[in-house]
Design a protein around this motif. Structure first.
Motif, short mmCIF file in Angstrom:
data_model
loop_
_atom_site.label_atom_id
_atom_site.label_comp_id
_atom_site.label_asym_id
_atom_site.label_seq_id
_atom_site.Cartn_x
_atom_site.Cartn_y
_atom_site.Cartn_z
N LEU A 59 28.92 29.83 -5.64
CA LEU A 59 29.05 30.43 -4.31
C LEU A 59 29.87 31.72 -4.37
CD1 LEU A 59 29.83 27.38 -1.98
CD2 LEU A 59 27.78 28.79 -1.92
N SER A 60 30.82 31.74 -5.28
CA SER A 60 31.72 32.90 -5.35
C SER A 60 30.98 34.16 -5.78
CB SER A 60 32.86 32.62 -6.33
OG SER A 60 32.36 32.42 -7.64
N ILE A 61 29.84 34.03 -6.49
CA ILE A 61 29.14 35.21 -6.99
C ILE A 61 28.62 36.05 -5.83
CG2 ILE A 61 27.19 36.03 -8.35
CD1 ILE A 61 27.45 33.56 -10.08
N VAL A 62 27.87 35.42 -4.93
CA VAL A 62 27.32 36.18 -3.80
C VAL A 62 28.41 36.55 -2.81
CG1 VAL A 62 26.68 34.10 -2.50
CG2 VAL A 62 25.50 36.26 -2.05
N ALA B 103 27.49 33.70 3.95
CA ALA B 103 28.36 33.49 5.11
C ALA B 103 29.83 33.65 4.73
CB ALA B 103 28.10 32.12 5.73
N LEU B 104 30.22 33.09 3.59
CA LEU B 104 31.60 33.24 3.14
C LEU B 104 31.93 34.71 2.89
CD1 LEU B 104 32.12 30.31 0.59
CD2 LEU B 104 33.12 30.54 2.86
N GLY B 105 30.97 35.43 2.31
CA GLY B 105 31.21 36.83 1.99
C GLY B 105 31.45 37.70 3.20
N VAL B 106 30.80 37.41 4.33
CA VAL B 106 30.98 38.23 5.52
C VAL B 106 32.08 37.69 6.43
CG1 VAL B 106 28.60 39.04 5.47
CG2 VAL B 106 29.16 37.01 6.81
N LEU B 107 32.46 36.43 6.26
CA LEU B 107 33.52 35.86 7.10
C LEU B 107 34.91 36.08 6.51
CD1 LEU B 107 31.86 32.45 8.10
CD2 LEU B 107 32.29 34.40 9.61
N GLN C 284 41.52 35.21 0.60
CA GLN C 284 40.96 34.27 1.56
C GLN C 284 39.64 33.71 1.06
OE1 GLN C 284 39.24 35.32 5.66
NE2 GLN C 284 41.35 34.72 6.14
N LEU C 285 38.82 34.57 0.47
CA LEU C 285 37.55 34.11 -0.07
C LEU C 285 37.78 33.10 -1.19
CD1 LEU C 285 34.46 34.30 -0.31
CD2 LEU C 285 34.79 36.18 -1.93
N ALA C 286 38.73 33.38 -2.07
CA ALA C 286 39.02 32.45 -3.16
C ALA C 286 39.47 31.10 -2.64
CB ALA C 286 40.09 33.05 -4.08
#
Length: 255
Positions: free
Chosen positions: A74-77, A157-161, A167-169
């Motif tokens: 998930l972290s890639i995108v 969704a994670l990438g834009v939120l 925070q993403l990590a």
């Protein structure tokens, strides 16, 4: 071909090539996502076989490691999208004729190919080397495709939120661990505490593991039901990402 359709395909193709080039410039994380599941399943297979028998134990090791490490992907995108915002290049992309769908597809297609390669290597190793039985290859293909789409939706969704790399990590690490555990990837759902079994169906990882196991067993109804849930997750997460982008919430000014 209609001009608008041709333009859509051309713009999407350009973005796909660009993002593929960016991914391939740093292949380390991609290779890690493909090699590590094989290492982990080899380490855990004897333990699962001792508890569940040879066939079931092998399937648990293969499917469990695949679900676990695909969730980590998930972290890639997510990182790909957040990096655009951090570098202040997201606004530049938004000033081009490319729409939200084209921007998202440009990010998603290369990552989908990475996920497909991961699935092919792990499942191929499980079947060809470890003898994992697969009764319905076409159902297994459908399950893999649905899981890949769900992962793309969630990662986008994670990438834009997320508002920062930290925070993403945090969202990714905690979320992936929770979804993996509840999905029965590391420990079979039947062995989890009662409260965990009750909420396990809320995890996309649960449905991914269910779809893969059902497909391997030739259970058409079970596979299609799980695939439908995964496609619903993909659609919902993708809609959230597209809405945020079209509203301008993904611009650098909000980070």
């Amino acid at each position: 071909m209609r001009p608008d359709t041709r333009g859509f395909l051309l713009r999407t193709g350009v973005l796909v090539r660009l993002n593929t080039t960016v991914l391939l410039r740093e292949p380390g994380p991609l290779l890690g996502r493909i090699v590590m599941p094989v290492v982990v399943l080899l380490a855990l297979r004897p333990l699962y076989e001792a508890a569940q028998g040879a066939a079931d134990g092998t399937a648990q090791a293969v499917i469990g490691s695949l679900v676990t490490f695909s969730l980590l992907a998930l972290s890639i995108v997510g990182t790909s999208i957040l990096s655009e915002r951090t570098w202040r290049t997201w606004d530049r992309l938004r000033t081009t004729p490319a729409g939200a769908a084209e921007l998202l597809l440009g990010k998603a297609v290369p990552v989908f190919c990475v996920l497909a390669a991961q699935q092919a290597v792990v499942l191929g190793f499980g079947v060809a080397v470890l003898g994992m039985p697969v009764a319905a290859p076409l159902l297994l293909l459908a399950a893999c495709a649905a899981w890949g789409l769900a992962l793309l939706g969630l990662g986008t969704a994670l990438g834009v939120l997320a508002r920062s790399p930290g925070q993403l990590a945090a969202l990714h690490d905690i979320g992936a661990l929770v979804l993996t555990t509840l999905g029965g990837a590391l420990v079979p759902v039947a062995e989890l505490p009662g409260w965990a079994r009750a909420i396990a169906p809320a995890s996309p990882g649960y449905w991914a593991a269910h779809a893969l196991r059902a497909a391997a067993a030739g259970d058409t109804a079970g596979t299609l039901a799980a695939v439908a849930v995964l496609l619903g997750v993909a659609s919902a997460a993708g809609a959230v990402a597209a809405l945020r982008i079209t509203r301008g919430w993904g611009r650098a000014a909000t980070v």
